[in-house]
Design a protein around this motif. Structure first.
Motif, short mmCIF file in Angstrom:
data_model
loop_
_atom_site.label_atom_id
_atom_site.label_comp_id
_atom_site.label_asym_id
_atom_site.label_seq_id
_atom_site.Cartn_x
_atom_site.Cartn_y
_atom_site.Cartn_z
N TYR A 66 0.64 -1.14 -0.02
CA TYR A 66 -0.04 0.09 -0.06
C TYR A 66 0.76 1.15 0.12
N SER A 67 2.12 1.29 -0.36
CA SER A 67 2.87 2.27 -0.76
C SER A 67 2.80 2.47 -2.16
N GLN A 68 2.25 3.71 -2.84
CA GLN A 68 2.16 3.74 -4.27
C GLN A 68 3.02 4.57 -4.71
N VAL A 69 3.43 4.11 -5.92
CA VAL A 69 4.69 4.85 -6.66
C VAL A 69 4.15 6.12 -7.61
N PRO A 119 4.72 9.27 -10.09
CA PRO A 119 5.43 9.52 -11.80
C PRO A 119 7.06 9.96 -11.45
N ASN A 120 7.40 10.40 -10.34
CA ASN A 120 8.84 10.72 -10.14
C ASN A 120 9.65 9.67 -9.64
N GLY A 121 8.91 8.28 -9.15
CA GLY A 121 9.67 7.19 -8.83
C GLY A 121 9.68 7.07 -7.31
N LYS A 122 9.34 8.20 -6.60
CA LYS A 122 8.89 8.13 -4.97
C LYS A 122 7.73 7.55 -4.86
N ALA A 123 7.41 7.08 -3.61
CA ALA A 123 6.18 6.17 -3.34
C ALA A 123 5.60 7.02 -2.10
N TYR A 124 4.32 7.25 -2.15
CA TYR A 124 3.62 7.71 -1.02
C TYR A 124 3.58 6.51 0.18
N GLN A 125 3.91 6.96 1.29
CA GLN A 125 3.86 6.00 2.39
C GLN A 125 2.73 6.38 3.44
N PHE A 126 2.08 5.63 4.18
CA PHE A 126 1.08 5.95 5.19
C PHE A 126 0.03 7.07 4.61
N TYR A 127 -0.80 6.33 3.59
CA TYR A 127 -1.84 7.12 3.00
C TYR A 127 -2.58 7.42 3.90
N PHE A 128 -3.15 6.10 4.50
CA PHE A 128 -4.29 6.01 5.71
C PHE A 128 -5.73 6.62 5.23
N LEU A 129 -5.97 7.84 4.71
CA LEU A 129 -7.28 8.41 4.44
C LEU A 129 -7.81 7.63 3.16
N GLN A 130 -9.05 7.30 3.27
CA GLN A 130 -9.96 7.07 1.83
C GLN A 130 -10.62 8.58 1.75
N GLU A 131 -10.08 9.33 0.63
CA GLU A 131 -10.63 10.58 0.29
C GLU A 131 -11.97 10.69 -0.26
N VAL A 186 -4.54 12.06 -12.76
CA VAL A 186 -3.32 11.56 -13.57
C VAL A 186 -2.09 12.37 -13.60
N ALA A 187 -2.38 13.78 -13.46
CA ALA A 187 -1.26 14.67 -13.66
C ALA A 187 -0.37 14.58 -12.45
N ALA A 188 -0.97 14.21 -11.29
CA ALA A 188 -0.33 14.14 -9.92
C ALA A 188 0.26 12.46 -9.77
N ARG A 189 -0.45 11.56 -10.09
CA ARG A 189 -0.37 10.48 -9.61
C ARG A 189 0.22 9.49 -10.74
N GLY A 190 -0.02 10.02 -12.24
CA GLY A 190 0.14 8.99 -13.31
C GLY A 190 -0.79 7.91 -13.85
N GLY A 244 15.19 -7.16 -10.10
CA GLY A 244 14.34 -6.15 -10.16
C GLY A 244 15.02 -4.72 -10.06
N GLU A 245 14.84 -4.03 -11.07
CA GLU A 245 15.08 -2.44 -11.30
C GLU A 245 14.57 -1.63 -10.10
N PRO A 246 15.10 -0.47 -10.01
CA PRO A 246 14.42 0.69 -8.91
C PRO A 246 13.26 1.15 -9.71
N VAL A 247 12.06 1.25 -8.70
CA VAL A 247 10.81 1.63 -9.43
C VAL A 247 10.92 2.77 -10.04
N LYS A 248 10.09 3.36 -11.19
CA LYS A 248 10.08 4.32 -11.81
C LYS A 248 8.77 4.95 -11.66
N ASN A 249 7.64 3.99 -11.76
CA ASN A 249 6.33 4.87 -11.87
C ASN A 249 5.39 3.51 -11.51
#
Lengths: 439, 173
Positions: A288-291, A293-305, A400-404, B85-90
């Motif tokens: 439940y960490s979502q990736v 578009p910049n390759g970083k992932a949201y952690q601890f989202y918790f909330l259902q908006e 989509v612009a924010a999350r892909g 596995g590669e580093p995640v991109k999206n």
């Protein structure tokens, strides 16, 4: 002119509240019962006379024996959850709520959505125990009999999988029912003991900032929850819509975290450990960490908006000719009450406010309704909800612009990402077919 | 007594009454009572049990208890890929252990609580340590002969450790 004809004519001449035939939300109420009767005709063309009424077979003799536990009519056998893994292969099972075939504001227990990562455990309630330990003054074990003697509360609350509506991350709209697209959310009246009551009894060590909750299922599913949520409105739920929690929903007890990601509402709850830091468990640090578009992932989202979708009409429910329909759907937010739902029949160009079914509960389904006079032409139906904290649903383009979105079209059952809450759109074709579109 | 202190006194009294009304039916549990359920491993290593294991030991356990679903060398099976596995991109990227998981301790925690799928909690702590060592070693995150135990495992830094953003910092302690 007879009253029925007058009512029908009045309906046909009601001023529109927004483009493509949307009427004011109180139009039908204002025009009274005769008009409501006309609406049930679902047609603006003159009605053929009804058939001559006769005594039916079921009215001419006694019926069957009343069952101990009620069953649905045999004519409703098609109203079922859809199963992703009906043979129970060694992987996750999903069962989705048929939102287009039910109505109202809570989900029948037999229709509540389920995600079970290794099947449903067959728990003997007399043997089951709940342990509270870690940063507490006194670790405690509770039996179900003991918990049944505690002060209880009841509340309406939706539970939604963080991955609900994930098919809408596809770059092209996947053709499927509201059940397949949005079926991993349900709403119940839950009854149980506030977790704060039990934590008070155990005595919270001031160093504690988190709880790590764990189920008694095969994967011993565990999630970390901030202590502040545990002390706010978290509940050890024992009853679901008045009966014991269903086996697939956590029998004999589950953690209920109103408005928070479904996976955190630990089913078959057996243990709560108070800790200073989170466990970084498999489901929170990976699944439940979502990736982004910049390759970083949201952690601890918790909330259902805040979110809404139209259930009637929706794909799979063909329109039966031009005329009057009630657009209806569900709206909910993990931030509290739904404040407003707007509905459009022209793909978001013009909007009118939908009526909300009272009472509007916090963090629970709110049914919205809007009268619509379909002229038989193409239409695109949308709903957009606002919550009392002031948040509203984004458009799909904004989300989509924010999350892909995914590179290719994923299977409808895939979970490429989570927490999709953008406006959803259904198109209506002149032949009455309702399809999923991006608009 | 001022109005405020009266209010505080009344509030304290009613809070005490509420507490007194709770049935207090929880039964005290000793560390020995809890031990079999005390499964949580925190990223700093809190909760890790005694024991140790190496990749060589782990390869043997893997072959008999894991390869059937996860593939002969941690890939190519019906269950999740464990090696490579590669580093995640999206969002279309695969969330692999090497490319995504932020903490090595999660591997021990998850294997011990949930695996093997058909028989969770059947592995000894030594076997869990050795499987953890095998997977980390196959991913080249530790050396082939590095032993994993309560001291060494939390020190293994995962490549994507800093790849995360807390979604709602105000809700997250």
């Amino acid at each position: 002119m007879n009253p029925m004809d007058r009512a029908r004519r009045e309906l046909e001449t009601l001023p529109a509240a927004a483009g493509n035939g949307l009427l004011h939300r109180r139009a039908l109420l204002r025009h009274g019962a005769a008009l409501a009767g006309a609406v049930l005709g679902y047609s603006v063309t003159p009605l053929a006379f009804a058939q001559q009424l006769t005594e039916d077979s079921w009215s001419r003799g006694p019926g069957t024996v009343v069952p101990e536990a009620g069953l649905r009519s045999r004519f409703e056998r098609d109203v079922v959850r859809t199963l992703s893994n009906p043979k129970g292969e060694p992987r996750t099972q999903h069962a989705r709520t048929p939102h287009h075939l039910v109505n109202g504001t809570f989900t029948p227990n037999s229709m509540h959505f389920v995600i079970s990562h290794a099947g449903d455990p067959d728990i003997d309630p007399d043997q089951h125990r709940l342990l509270i330990h870690g940063l507490v003054k006194q670790p405690l074990v509770f039996s179900l009999d003991a918990l049944a003697r505690y002060p209880m509360v009841s509340r309406m609350a939706f539970v939604e999988c963080g991955g609900n509506s994930a098919p809408l991350f596809s770059p092209q709209p996947i053709q499927a029912t509201a059940q397949a697209l949005h079926g991993l959310v349900s709403c119940s009246e839950w009854t149980g003991v506030l977790l704060s009551t039990l934590l008070d009894e155990a005595g919270i060590d001031p160093r504690a900032k988190w709880i790590v909750a764990e189920g008694g299922d095969a994967p011993h599913l565990s999630r970390s929850v901030p202590l502040s949520k545990a002390l706010d409105d978290a509940m050890i739920a024992l009853y679901q819509n008045g009966e014991r929690v269903m086996p697939s929903n956590g029998y004999p007890m589950r953690l209920l975290l109103p408005g928070w990601e479904g996976n955190m509402n630990i089913k078959w709850l057996r243990r709560i450990q108070l800790t200073e830091s989170p466990g970084m468990t498999f489901y929170e640090s990976r699944t439940y960490s979502q990736v982004l578009p910049n390759g970083k992932a949201y952690q601890f989202y918790f909330l259902q908006e805040v979110k809404s979708f139209i259930t009637h009409p929706s794909p799979g429910l063909a329109m039966k000719g031009p005329g009057f329909y009630e657009i209806s759907g569900i709206a909910y937010s993990g931030n509290g009450r739904i404040a407003k739902v707007m509905v459009s029949a022209d793909g978001g160009k013009t909007w009118t406010q939908a009526a909300l079914q009272e009472p509007v509960h916090s963090k629970a389904f709110t049914r919205f309704r809007a009268p619509w006079r379909w002229d038989g032409g193409p239409a695109v139906l949308q709903s957009r909800a606002w919550d009392e904290a002031g948040f509203s649903q984004p458009t799909r383009a904004q989300l989509v612009a924010a999350r892909g979105q995914t590179d290719g079209v994923p299977p409808v059952t895939a979970f490429p990402s989570q927490h999709y809450n953008a406006i959803a759109s259904w198109s209506v074709a002149p032949n009455g077919e309702v399809k999923h579109v991006y608009a | 007594m001022s109005t405020r202190s009266l209010f505080v006194a009344v509030f304290a009294l009613s809070a005490a009454l509420v507490l007194a009304q709770a049935p207090n039916l929880g039964k005290p549990a000793s560390p020995a009572d809890i031990a079999a359920w005390d499964l949580n491993i925190l990223p700093d290593g809190t909760g890790l049990p005694a024991g140790s294991g190496t990749a060589a030991d782990g390869a043997r356990v893997y072959g008999t208890k894991c390869a059937g679903c996860h593939g002969p060398e941690g890939k190519g099976g019906t269950a999740a890929k464990l090696v490579g596995g590669e580093p995640v991109k999206n969002m279309s990227s695969e969330k692999t252990i090497a490319g995504f998981w932020p903490y090595s301790t999660t591997l021990f925690d998850y294997i011990r609580r949930a695996m093997p799928f058909q028989q969770p909690r059947s592995l000894s702590n030594e076997e869990v340590y050795s499987l953890t060592a095998y997977i980390l070693s196959q991913n080249k995150l530790i050396g082939q002969s590095d032993a994993m135990n309560a001291q060494t495992l939390p020190k293994v830094k995962m490549p994507n450790r800093d790849g995360f953003i807390v979604r709602f910092p105000e809700r997250t302690p």
